[in-house]
Scaffold this motif. Structure first.
Motif, short mmCIF file in Angstrom:
data_model
loop_
_atom_site.label_atom_id
_atom_site.label_comp_id
_atom_site.label_asym_id
_atom_site.label_seq_id
_atom_site.Cartn_x
_atom_site.Cartn_y
_atom_site.Cartn_z
N ASP A 1 70.09 3.10 34.12
CA ASP A 1 70.82 4.21 33.51
C ASP A 1 71.40 3.82 32.15
O ASP A 1 71.32 4.59 31.19
N VAL A 2 71.95 2.62 32.06
CA VAL A 2 72.49 2.14 30.79
C VAL A 2 71.37 2.02 29.76
O VAL A 2 71.50 2.47 28.62
N ARG A 3 70.26 1.45 30.15
CA ARG A 3 69.13 1.29 29.23
C ARG A 3 68.60 2.65 28.77
O ARG A 3 68.23 2.81 27.60
N GLU A 4 68.57 3.61 29.66
CA GLU A 4 68.09 4.94 29.29
C GLU A 4 69.05 5.61 28.31
O GLU A 4 68.61 6.25 27.34
N ASP A 5 70.34 5.48 28.53
CA ASP A 5 71.32 6.02 27.59
C ASP A 5 71.17 5.38 26.22
O ASP A 5 71.24 6.07 25.19
N ILE A 6 70.97 4.08 26.19
CA ILE A 6 70.78 3.37 24.92
C ILE A 6 69.51 3.87 24.24
O ILE A 6 69.50 4.13 23.03
N ARG A 7 68.44 4.00 25.00
CA ARG A 7 67.17 4.47 24.42
C ARG A 7 67.31 5.83 23.77
O ARG A 7 66.74 6.08 22.70
N LYS A 8 68.04 6.72 24.40
CA LYS A 8 68.22 8.07 23.84
C LYS A 8 68.94 8.02 22.50
O LYS A 8 68.53 8.68 21.54
N VAL A 9 70.00 7.23 22.42
CA VAL A 9 70.75 7.12 21.17
C VAL A 9 69.90 6.45 20.10
O VAL A 9 69.89 6.87 18.94
N VAL A 10 69.15 5.41 20.48
CA VAL A 10 68.32 4.69 19.52
C VAL A 10 67.20 5.60 19.00
O VAL A 10 66.86 5.55 17.81
N GLN A 11 66.65 6.46 19.83
CA GLN A 11 65.62 7.39 19.37
C GLN A 11 66.17 8.33 18.30
O GLN A 11 65.50 8.58 17.29
N VAL A 12 67.36 8.83 18.50
CA VAL A 12 67.98 9.70 17.51
C VAL A 12 68.27 8.92 16.23
O VAL A 12 68.05 9.40 15.11
N LEU A 13 68.73 7.69 16.38
CA LEU A 13 69.00 6.83 15.23
C LEU A 13 67.71 6.54 14.46
O LEU A 13 67.69 6.55 13.22
N GLU A 14 66.63 6.30 15.16
CA GLU A 14 65.33 6.07 14.51
C GLU A 14 64.88 7.31 13.75
O GLU A 14 64.33 7.20 12.65
N GLN A 15 65.11 8.48 14.30
CA GLN A 15 64.74 9.73 13.62
C GLN A 15 65.52 9.87 12.32
O GLN A 15 64.97 10.22 11.28
N THR A 16 66.81 9.56 12.36
CA THR A 16 67.63 9.64 11.15
C THR A 16 67.16 8.62 10.12
O THR A 16 67.10 8.91 8.92
N ALA A 17 66.80 7.43 10.58
CA ALA A 17 66.28 6.40 9.66
C ALA A 17 64.99 6.87 9.01
O ALA A 17 64.76 6.63 7.81
N ARG A 18 64.14 7.54 9.77
CA ARG A 18 62.89 8.08 9.18
C ARG A 18 63.20 9.14 8.14
O ARG A 18 62.53 9.22 7.11
N GLU A 19 64.21 9.97 8.39
CA GLU A 19 64.60 10.98 7.41
C GLU A 19 65.08 10.33 6.11
O GLU A 19 64.70 10.76 5.01
N ILE A 20 65.90 9.30 6.23
CA ILE A 20 66.39 8.59 5.05
C ILE A 20 65.21 7.96 4.31
O ILE A 20 65.12 8.05 3.07
N LEU A 21 64.30 7.35 5.03
CA LEU A 21 63.14 6.72 4.43
C LEU A 21 62.29 7.76 3.69
O LEU A 21 61.83 7.51 2.57
N THR A 22 62.11 8.92 4.27
CA THR A 22 61.33 9.98 3.63
C THR A 22 61.98 10.42 2.33
O THR A 22 61.30 10.61 1.31
N VAL A 23 63.29 10.57 2.35
CA VAL A 23 64.02 10.96 1.13
C VAL A 23 63.84 9.89 0.06
O VAL A 23 63.55 10.20 -1.11
N LEU A 24 64.00 8.64 0.43
CA LEU A 24 63.97 7.57 -0.56
C LEU A 24 62.55 7.23 -1.03
O LEU A 24 62.38 6.75 -2.16
N GLN A 25 61.55 7.46 -0.20
CA GLN A 25 60.19 7.15 -0.62
C GLN A 25 59.72 8.05 -1.75
O GLN A 25 58.80 7.69 -2.49
N SER A 26 60.35 9.18 -1.91
CA SER A 26 59.93 10.09 -2.98
C SER A 26 60.21 9.52 -4.37
O SER A 26 59.69 10.05 -5.36
N VAL A 27 61.00 8.46 -4.48
CA VAL A 27 61.21 7.85 -5.80
C VAL A 27 59.93 7.18 -6.30
O VAL A 27 59.82 6.89 -7.49
N HIS A 28 58.97 6.94 -5.43
CA HIS A 28 57.72 6.32 -5.83
C HIS A 28 56.73 7.33 -6.39
O HIS A 28 55.65 6.94 -6.86
N GLN A 29 57.07 8.61 -6.34
CA GLN A 29 56.21 9.65 -6.91
C GLN A 29 56.40 9.67 -8.42
O GLN A 29 57.43 9.22 -8.93
N PRO A 30 55.44 10.24 -9.16
CA PRO A 30 55.56 10.28 -10.62
C PRO A 30 56.85 10.94 -11.12
O PRO A 30 57.44 10.50 -12.10
#
Length: 173
Positions: A19-48
Motif C-alpha cells: 500500500d505504501v509503495r502504491e501511494d508513492i507510485r501514484k505521487v511519483v507518476q504525477v510528479l513525472e507528468q509535471t516534469a515532462r510538462e516543464i521539459l516540453t516548455v523548456l525544449q522549445s528554446v531549441h527551436q529557431p
C-alpha cells in the motif's frame, strides 16, 4: 504462536508495504507528468524562434515548479520517516530530472550554473547536511557533484580517513 498466525502477520506486513509503495507510485507518476510538462516548455528554446521567448518560457517553468514543490510535499507524507532508503528508488530518477530542469531554468535566466541552495529553493526541499526527523527530501544532484549519494534524505557527509603513508607501502618479504 502458530504457523498460521506467523504467516498472517507476514501477510499483513507485506500488504501494508504494498500500500505504501502504491501511494508513492501514484505521487511519483504525477510528479513525472509535471516534469515532462516543464521539459516540453523548456525544449522549445531549441527551436529557431525559441530565443525570443526565453523569459516567458522560464516564467511558465517556474510556475510549474510551484506544482513540483506541492507534489514533493505530498511525497514526503507517503513513506515512514525512518524508511527513506527502503523506498527511494521510486523517486530518485524523477528528482534527478527536475533538478536538471531547475538548473536549465537558472542557466536560461542568468547564464550561470545553479547552486545546491538554488535547486533546493526551487524544489522546496532542504539542502543541508543536518538531518531532521528523516521526513524531508533532498535533491539528487549527482551530475552536479553536489551530493554524496543519489537520494532524498542523505545523512551528513562524513570525511573519510586516509591511511598513513606508511600503511600504503608494501612490506618487505
Amino acid at each position: 504462536m502458530s504457523v498460521t498466525e506467523m504467516f498472517s502477520n507476514i501477510q499483513g506486513f507485506l500488504s501494508a508495504d504494498q500500500d505504501v509503495r502504491e501511494d508513492i507510485r501514484k505521487v511519483v507518476q504525477v510528479l513525472e507528468q509535471t516534469a515532462r510538462e516543464i521539459l516540453t516548455v523548456l525544449q522549445s528554446v531549441h527551436q529557431p524562434s525559441g530565443f525570443k521567448d526565453i523569459p516567458s518560457k522560464c516564467l511558465r517553468a517556474r510556475e510549474l515548479f510551484c506544482t513540483v514543490r506541492n507534489q514533493i510535499g505530498d511525497l514526503k507524507t507517503k513513506f515512514p520517516a525512518d524508511q527513506y532508503y527502503r523506498f527511494h528508488e521510486h523517486w530518485r530518477f524523477v528528482l534527478q530530472r527536475v533538478t536538471f530542469l531547475a538548473a536549465f531554468v537558472v542557466y536560461l535566466e542568468s547564464e550561470t550554473l545553479v547552486t545546491r541552495e538554488e535547486v533546493a529553493q526551487i524544489l522546496g526541499i532542504q539542502a543541508g547536511g543536518e538531518q531532521r526527523d528523516g521526513g524531508r527530501l533532498r535533491p539528487a544532484l549527482a551530475y552536479l557533484h553536489l551530493h554524496q549519494r543519489a537520494g532524498l534524505g542523505l545523512p551528513p557527509a562524513q570525511p573519510q580517513e586516509r591511511p598513513a603513508p606508511q600503511a600504503l607501502r608494501r612490506t618487505q618479504v
